[in-house]
Scaffold this motif. Sequence first.
Motif, PDB file in Angstrom:
ATOM      1  N   THR A  78       1.819  16.621   4.911  1.00  0.00           N
ATOM      2  CA  THR A  78       1.484  15.211   4.676  1.00  0.00           C
ATOM      3  C   THR A  78       2.739  14.499   4.185  1.00  0.00           C
ATOM      4  O   THR A  78       3.678  15.128   3.708  1.00  0.00           O
ATOM      5  N   GLN A  79       2.721  13.192   4.313  1.00  0.00           N
ATOM      6  CA  GLN A  79       3.850  12.392   3.857  1.00  0.00           C
ATOM      7  C   GLN A  79       3.326  11.046   3.361  1.00  0.00           C
ATOM      8  O   GLN A  79       2.291  10.568   3.817  1.00  0.00           O
ATOM      9  N   TRP A  80       4.052  10.439   2.428  1.00  0.00           N
ATOM     10  CA  TRP A  80       3.681   9.147   1.871  1.00  0.00           C
ATOM     11  C   TRP A  80       4.578   8.049   2.423  1.00  0.00           C
ATOM     12  O   TRP A  80       5.797   8.223   2.534  1.00  0.00           O
ATOM     13  N   LEU A  81       3.962   6.915   2.744  1.00  0.00           N
ATOM     14  CA  LEU A  81       4.664   5.718   3.192  1.00  0.00           C
ATOM     15  C   LEU A  81       4.295   4.560   2.275  1.00  0.00           C
ATOM     16  O   LEU A  81       3.179   4.522   1.738  1.00  0.00           O
ATOM     17  N   GLU A  82       5.215   3.608   2.133  1.00  0.00           N
ATOM     18  CA  GLU A  82       4.865   2.319   1.552  1.00  0.00           C
ATOM     19  C   GLU A  82       4.800   1.341   2.708  1.00  0.00           C
ATOM     20  O   GLU A  82       5.745   1.234   3.488  1.00  0.00           O
ATOM     21  N   TYR A 118       0.836  -1.199   0.000  1.00  0.00           N
ATOM     22  CA  TYR A 118       0.000   0.000   0.000  1.00  0.00           C
ATOM     23  C   TYR A 118       0.868   1.245   0.000  1.00  0.00           C
ATOM     24  O   TYR A 118       1.897   1.280   0.676  1.00  0.00           O
ATOM     25  N   TRP A 119       0.432   2.260  -0.741  1.00  0.00           N
ATOM     26  CA  TRP A 119       1.002   3.590  -0.620  1.00  0.00           C
ATOM     27  C   TRP A 119      -0.007   4.392   0.186  1.00  0.00           C
ATOM     28  O   TRP A 119      -1.191   4.453  -0.168  1.00  0.00           O
ATOM     29  N   VAL A 120       0.467   4.966   1.273  1.00  0.00           N
ATOM     30  CA  VAL A 120      -0.403   5.597   2.257  1.00  0.00           C
ATOM     31  C   VAL A 120       0.027   7.044   2.473  1.00  0.00           C
ATOM     32  O   VAL A 120       1.160   7.300   2.877  1.00  0.00           O
ATOM     33  N   GLN A 121      -0.879   7.960   2.213  1.00  0.00           N
ATOM     34  CA  GLN A 121      -0.618   9.369   2.509  1.00  0.00           C
ATOM     35  C   GLN A 121      -1.161   9.651   3.897  1.00  0.00           C
ATOM     36  O   GLN A 121      -2.354   9.439   4.161  1.00  0.00           O
ATOM     37  N   VAL A 122      -0.276  10.090   4.790  1.00  0.00           N
ATOM     38  CA  VAL A 122      -0.662  10.352   6.170  1.00  0.00           C
ATOM     39  C   VAL A 122      -0.564  11.835   6.471  1.00  0.00           C
ATOM     40  O   VAL A 122       0.180  12.570   5.833  1.00  0.00           O
ATOM     41  N   GLU A 123      -1.339  12.227   7.467  1.00  0.00           N
ATOM     42  CA  GLU A 123      -1.320  13.617   7.914  1.00  0.00           C
ATOM     43  C   GLU A 123      -0.252  13.755   8.994  1.00  0.00           C
ATOM     44  O   GLU A 123      -0.295  13.058  10.002  1.00  0.00           O
ATOM     45  N   GLY A 124       0.703  14.648   8.770  1.00  0.00           N
ATOM     46  CA  GLY A 124       1.781  14.871   9.728  1.00  0.00           C
ATOM     47  C   GLY A 124       3.116  14.427   9.172  1.00  0.00           C
ATOM     48  O   GLY A 124       3.201  13.843   8.090  1.00  0.00           O
ATOM     49  N   ARG A 125       4.171  14.730   9.902  1.00  0.00           N
ATOM     50  CA  ARG A 125       5.530  14.317   9.552  1.00  0.00           C
ATOM     51  C   ARG A 125       5.854  13.025  10.276  1.00  0.00           C
ATOM     52  O   ARG A 125       5.638  12.898  11.471  1.00  0.00           O
ATOM     53  N   VAL A 126       6.393  12.073   9.548  1.00  0.00           N
ATOM     54  CA  VAL A 126       6.722  10.762  10.096  1.00  0.00           C
ATOM     55  C   VAL A 126       8.114  10.832  10.725  1.00  0.00           C
ATOM     56  O   VAL A 126       9.056  11.315  10.102  1.00  0.00           O
ATOM     57  N   GLY A 174       8.992   8.925  -1.980  1.00  0.00           N
ATOM     58  CA  GLY A 174       9.324  10.240  -2.514  1.00  0.00           C
ATOM     59  C   GLY A 174       8.610  10.485  -3.820  1.00  0.00           C
ATOM     60  O   GLY A 174       7.390  10.485  -3.916  1.00  0.00           O
ATOM     61  N   ALA A 175       9.393  10.614  -4.876  1.00  0.00           N
ATOM     62  CA  ALA A 175       8.886  11.001  -6.193  1.00  0.00           C
ATOM     63  C   ALA A 175       7.963   9.961  -6.828  1.00  0.00           C
ATOM     64  O   ALA A 175       7.193  10.299  -7.723  1.00  0.00           O
ATOM     65  N   GLU A 176       8.013   8.687  -6.362  1.00  0.00           N
ATOM     66  CA  GLU A 176       7.191   7.671  -7.017  1.00  0.00           C
ATOM     67  C   GLU A 176       5.693   7.993  -6.973  1.00  0.00           C
ATOM     68  O   GLU A 176       4.949   7.570  -7.839  1.00  0.00           O
ATOM     69  N   THR A 177       5.250   8.748  -5.990  1.00  0.00           N
ATOM     70  CA  THR A 177       3.824   9.061  -5.878  1.00  0.00           C
ATOM     71  C   THR A 177       3.369  10.155  -6.847  1.00  0.00           C
ATOM     72  O   THR A 177       2.181  10.369  -7.012  1.00  0.00           O
ATOM     73  N   LYS A 178       4.304  10.803  -7.501  1.00  0.00           N
ATOM     74  CA  LYS A 178       3.955  11.884  -8.449  1.00  0.00           C
ATOM     75  C   LYS A 178       3.129  11.362  -9.622  1.00  0.00           C
ATOM     76  O   LYS A 178       2.379  12.111 -10.233  1.00  0.00           O
TER      77      LYS A 178
END
Length: 187
Positions: free
Chosen positions: A129-133, A72-80, A108-112
């Motif tokens: 926001t930040q993205w996690l895999e 899963y690619w997950v966009q979360v609210e806040g800094r991880v 990083g850029a993969e979510t673009k």
Amino acid sequence: MPNILFFNKPFQVLSQFNDDQGRETLAAYIDMPKFYAAGRLDYDSEGLMVLTNDGQLQQQIANPKHKLEKTYWVQVEGRVDEHQLKCLRAGPVLKDGPTKPAKVRLLGAETKNLWPRVPPIRERVSIPTQWLEIRISEGRNRQVRRMTAAINLPTLRLVRVAIGNWKLKGLNVGEWRLEQTEGPQHK
């Protein structure tokens, strides 16, 4: 030989073919008789779904005891921070018990290249926001969302990009493709 259908499920589409509440379902996108979802993806999640016309294969793909990893690619609210990553990797404790350890990395850029979500997520100027895999092999109800909430990172957007070796790559939102396969690890 069984057939497998790969579908890029849009946001707010049910992972089934009918609904008594009038919500949009797979039937709005897929007109293939005798194909059934091998597992589900929440109404408010997007991305890869696998459907098949083979009941035994359907069970093998969907059953968590076969440990088919889901990415899963997950966009979360806040800094991880590093502590939060360690908690996810260790397996946070949820109300129904601890999860198995997850494989987690910052994206990083993969979510673009992701399609825009309709409607878009809420954005707050003062909250980043930040993205996690996140890769897991369990299948608890809303598990990834509950895992990120347990470490104070609410999920804003969740996109499943892979199930085992099957990848979403090449499918636009709402599109599907059909393939013949020998089993769940076939590419």
